[in-house]
Motif scaffolding. Sequence first.
Motif, PDB file in Angstrom:
ATOM      1  N   UNK A  25      -1.984  -9.127  77.651  1.00 22.37           N
ATOM      2  CA  UNK A  25      -1.323  -8.349  78.695  1.00 22.37           C
ATOM      3  C   UNK A  25      -0.523  -7.191  78.101  1.00 22.37           C
ATOM      4  N   UNK A  26       0.138  -7.417  76.971  1.00 18.90           N
ATOM      5  CA  UNK A  26       0.881  -6.335  76.318  1.00 18.90           C
ATOM      6  C   UNK A  26      -0.076  -5.222  75.903  1.00 18.90           C
ATOM      7  N   UNK A  27      -1.213  -5.591  75.338  1.00 19.06           N
ATOM      8  CA  UNK A  27      -2.199  -4.586  74.918  1.00 19.06           C
ATOM      9  C   UNK A  27      -2.695  -3.786  76.118  1.00 19.06           C
ATOM     10  N   UNK A  75       0.919  -4.702  87.523  1.00 21.15           N
ATOM     11  CA  UNK A  75       0.618  -3.279  87.386  1.00 21.15           C
ATOM     12  C   UNK A  75       1.768  -2.429  87.920  1.00 21.15           C
ATOM     13  N   UNK A  76       2.376  -2.871  89.025  1.00 22.45           N
ATOM     14  CA  UNK A  76       3.522  -2.149  89.566  1.00 22.45           C
ATOM     15  C   UNK A  76       4.717  -2.182  88.634  1.00 22.45           C
ATOM     16  N   UNK A  77       4.939  -3.320  87.973  1.00 22.58           N
ATOM     17  CA  UNK A  77       6.046  -3.433  87.021  1.00 22.58           C
ATOM     18  C   UNK A  77       5.846  -2.481  85.846  1.00 22.58           C
ATOM     19  N   UNK A  78       4.621  -2.324  85.411  1.00 18.40           N
ATOM     20  CA  UNK A  78       4.336  -1.430  84.287  1.00 18.40           C
ATOM     21  C   UNK A  78       4.518   0.034  84.673  1.00 18.40           C
ATOM     22  N   UNK A  79       3.889   0.411  85.771  1.00 18.62           N
ATOM     23  CA  UNK A  79       3.786   1.834  86.100  1.00 18.62           C
ATOM     24  C   UNK A  79       5.063   2.373  86.724  1.00 18.62           C
ATOM     25  N   UNK A  80       5.691   1.606  87.622  1.00 17.57           N
ATOM     26  CA  UNK A  80       6.947   2.035  88.217  1.00 17.57           C
ATOM     27  C   UNK A  80       6.864   3.437  88.781  1.00 17.57           C
ATOM     28  N   UNK A  81       7.766   4.309  88.332  1.00 12.18           N
ATOM     29  CA  UNK A  81       7.816   5.686  88.824  1.00 12.18           C
ATOM     30  C   UNK A  81       6.899   6.633  88.055  1.00 12.18           C
ATOM     31  N   UNK A  82       6.142   6.110  87.102  1.00 15.37           N
ATOM     32  CA  UNK A  82       5.307   6.996  86.278  1.00 15.37           C
ATOM     33  C   UNK A  82       4.302   7.779  87.120  1.00 15.37           C
ATOM     34  N   UNK A 112       8.030   4.577  71.806  1.00 15.16           N
ATOM     35  CA  UNK A 112       8.725   3.330  71.496  1.00 15.16           C
ATOM     36  C   UNK A 112       9.353   2.727  72.746  1.00 15.16           C
ATOM     37  N   UNK A 113       9.961   3.559  73.582  1.00 17.60           N
ATOM     38  CA  UNK A 113      10.559   3.061  74.825  1.00 17.60           C
ATOM     39  C   UNK A 113       9.469   2.518  75.756  1.00 17.60           C
ATOM     40  N   UNK A 114       8.304   3.137  75.747  1.00 12.22           N
ATOM     41  CA  UNK A 114       7.189   2.655  76.566  1.00 12.22           C
ATOM     42  C   UNK A 114       6.739   1.290  76.089  1.00 12.22           C
ATOM     43  N   UNK A 115       6.658   1.121  74.762  1.00 10.60           N
ATOM     44  CA  UNK A 115       6.254  -0.180  74.215  1.00 10.60           C
ATOM     45  C   UNK A 115       7.243  -1.263  74.637  1.00 10.60           C
ATOM     46  N   UNK A 174       6.496  -4.641  77.005  1.00 13.49           N
ATOM     47  CA  UNK A 174       6.794  -5.998  76.523  1.00 13.49           C
ATOM     48  C   UNK A 174       7.787  -6.694  77.447  1.00 13.49           C
ATOM     49  N   UNK A 175       8.840  -6.000  77.844  1.00 12.51           N
ATOM     50  CA  UNK A 175       9.839  -6.605  78.720  1.00 12.51           C
ATOM     51  C   UNK A 175       9.235  -6.985  80.069  1.00 12.51           C
ATOM     52  N   UNK A 176       8.373  -6.117  80.599  1.00  9.27           N
ATOM     53  CA  UNK A 176       7.734  -6.411  81.879  1.00  9.27           C
ATOM     54  C   UNK A 176       6.823  -7.625  81.771  1.00  9.27           C
ATOM     55  N   UNK A 177       6.048  -7.705  80.683  1.00  4.31           N
ATOM     56  CA  UNK A 177       5.150  -8.847  80.489  1.00  4.31           C
ATOM     57  C   UNK A 177       5.947 -10.140  80.341  1.00  4.31           C
TER      58      UNK A 177
END
Length: 205
Positions: free
Chosen positions: A85-87, A160-167, A182-185, A189-192
């Motif tokens: 999931x992180x990948x 998917x919503x947790x990952x993408x958010x406002x992007x 780095x902040x994206x990584x 990870x935090x979302x997963x």
Amino acid sequence: MPRPVDLAKDQAILEAATELLLTEGPQGCSMEAVARRAGVSRATVYTRYANRQAMLDAVVQACVRDLSGGLDVIPADALGVRGALVELGQRLLAFVHRDAYRRFVRAIAGLQGLSEQDAALLFGLGPRFTVDRLASWMAAADRAGLARFPHPERDAEHLLGMWIGLDIVRAIYGLPPQRDAEATRRHVVEAVDLFLQMHDVRPKI
């Protein structure tokens, strides 16, 4: 005796169609434009794809396969679930943060010149297919006893919503990503980890 397939031309056509779709939107991705960009004849493009819809189908599915390649195999344990999931999240956000993708989203959001058929096709092959692919993987992980995903489609949409958010919203406005690599990584990870805790999966890391 049939003529051998020219794989270099296949790749050139697919790359040209992908570039045109992302930079000019679906209205700019005609068979003629792809042929010019790929440096081949229009007849050559038609030998690969019967029509424009088939070509768009191939482009979007190739993008989705590249993004979700890690979902081809069900992991052996909970730690593998987390890693897959992180990948996926990192690949997805790297794609969403591309300048070309921002231009594509803005073209789609405007909808001028975009037929309802094209809109439905791109949604079905892109976002819808991504949710379905992730949901299928989650259902298999649930059956294998690696996680509890009782509602795979809903769970896939939530992650998917947790990952993408406002992007995506930022992309519609033409704004650059708010987070660096780095902040994206860390965000992925935090979302997963939060998502897996909600589903009784706490791999020892």
